[in-house]
Design a protein around this motif. Structure first.
Motif, PDB file in Angstrom:
ATOM      1  N   VAL A  48      19.692  26.221   2.349  1.00 36.75           N
ATOM      2  CA  VAL A  48      19.447  27.283   1.369  1.00 36.75           C
ATOM      3  C   VAL A  48      18.470  28.305   1.955  1.00 36.75           C
ATOM      4  N   ALA A  49      17.390  27.824   2.544  1.00 35.93           N
ATOM      5  CA  ALA A  49      16.393  28.725   3.128  1.00 35.93           C
ATOM      6  C   ALA A  49      17.014  29.571   4.243  1.00 35.93           C
ATOM      7  N   ALA A  51      20.209  30.359   4.612  1.00 41.27           N
ATOM      8  CA  ALA A  51      21.189  31.286   4.037  1.00 41.27           C
ATOM      9  C   ALA A  51      20.512  32.451   3.344  1.00 41.27           C
ATOM     10  N   ASP A  52      19.377  32.186   2.702  1.00 42.82           N
ATOM     11  CA  ASP A  52      18.672  33.238   1.969  1.00 42.82           C
ATOM     12  C   ASP A  52      17.924  34.171   2.915  1.00 42.82           C
ATOM     13  N   GLY A  53      17.231  33.603   3.870  1.00 43.63           N
ATOM     14  CA  GLY A  53      16.493  34.404   4.837  1.00 43.63           C
ATOM     15  C   GLY A  53      15.107  34.834   4.396  1.00 43.63           C
ATOM     16  N   THR A  54      14.801  34.700   3.105  1.00 43.31           N
ATOM     17  CA  THR A  54      13.468  35.079   2.629  1.00 43.31           C
ATOM     18  C   THR A  54      12.684  33.890   2.079  1.00 43.31           C
ATOM     19  N   LEU A  55      13.371  32.826   1.730  1.00 47.61           N
ATOM     20  CA  LEU A  55      12.706  31.627   1.206  1.00 47.61           C
ATOM     21  C   LEU A  55      12.104  30.816   2.338  1.00 47.61           C
ATOM     22  N   THR A  56      10.948  30.231   2.071  1.00 44.96           N
ATOM     23  CA  THR A  56      10.397  29.265   3.013  1.00 44.96           C
ATOM     24  C   THR A  56      11.078  27.919   2.776  1.00 44.96           C
ATOM     25  N   ARG A  57      10.925  27.016   3.719  1.00 43.16           N
ATOM     26  CA  ARG A  57      11.480  25.666   3.540  1.00 43.16           C
ATOM     27  C   ARG A  57      10.891  25.021   2.286  1.00 43.16           C
ATOM     28  N   GLU A  58       9.594  25.221   2.060  1.00 40.25           N
ATOM     29  CA  GLU A  58       8.932  24.616   0.907  1.00 40.25           C
ATOM     30  C   GLU A  58       9.486  25.179  -0.398  1.00 40.25           C
ATOM     31  N   GLU A  59       9.718  26.485  -0.444  1.00 43.24           N
ATOM     32  CA  GLU A  59      10.282  27.097  -1.653  1.00 43.24           C
ATOM     33  C   GLU A  59      11.692  26.578  -1.907  1.00 43.24           C
ATOM     34  N   ALA A  60      12.486  26.472  -0.863  1.00 41.29           N
ATOM     35  CA  ALA A  60      13.853  25.970  -1.013  1.00 41.29           C
ATOM     36  C   ALA A  60      13.852  24.502  -1.427  1.00 41.29           C
ATOM     37  N   ARG A  61      12.935  23.726  -0.894  1.00 44.54           N
ATOM     38  CA  ARG A  61      12.852  22.313  -1.286  1.00 44.54           C
ATOM     39  C   ARG A  61      12.473  22.168  -2.755  1.00 44.54           C
ATOM     40  N   GLU A  62      11.617  23.041  -3.231  1.00 45.93           N
ATOM     41  CA  GLU A  62      11.263  22.992  -4.651  1.00 45.93           C
ATOM     42  C   GLU A  62      12.474  23.311  -5.525  1.00 45.93           C
ATOM     43  N   ILE A  63      13.312  24.239  -5.082  1.00 48.23           N
ATOM     44  CA  ILE A  63      14.534  24.565  -5.814  1.00 48.23           C
ATOM     45  C   ILE A  63      15.457  23.352  -5.853  1.00 48.23           C
ATOM     46  N   VAL A  64      15.680  22.731  -4.716  1.00 50.93           N
ATOM     47  CA  VAL A  64      16.622  21.604  -4.632  1.00 50.93           C
ATOM     48  C   VAL A  64      16.072  20.358  -5.323  1.00 50.93           C
ATOM     49  N   HIS A  65      14.791  20.069  -5.153  1.00 53.47           N
ATOM     50  CA  HIS A  65      14.206  18.869  -5.748  1.00 53.47           C
ATOM     51  C   HIS A  65      13.843  19.050  -7.216  1.00 53.47           C
TER      52      HIS A  65
END
Length: 99
Positions: A48-49, A51-65
């Protein structure tokens, strides 16, 4: 039929359902997902991070988790056994052909 292209709307709906399913099934450890499917919630978040290009790994993990990853880890993730780690290593090795 394998060459059928999914519309963005269909792909988005399926993706949201997958994320909701993974958030619901906290009994399934990431290490077990890695051992059988070669990916886990963290991998999905990394994709996700990327593909988005602006999200950090931590932000994307919060979305998924559905919560900050450290909180999810403390609440739902146990210590991996040597057997789980061995299955994960074998499974992930199969991913090399797909990247």
């Amino acid at each position: 039929m394998a060459d059928t292209i999914l519309t963005d709307a269909v792909a988005a709906t399926a993706f949201r359902r997958l994320v909701a399913h993974l958030q619901h099934r906290t009994d399934v450890q990431n290490i077990d997902l890695m051992g059988t499917a070669g990916f886990c919630r963290n991998c999905l978040a990394d994709w996700v991070a990327e593909a988005d290009g602006t999200l950090t790994r931590e932000e994307a993990r919060e979305i998924v988790h559905g919560m900050p990853f450290p909180q999810w880890k403390a609440q739902h993730q146990g210590e991996a056994t040597p057997e789980q780690l061995a299955r994960m290593k074998e499974s992930v090795a199969k991913n090399a052909d797909n990247h």
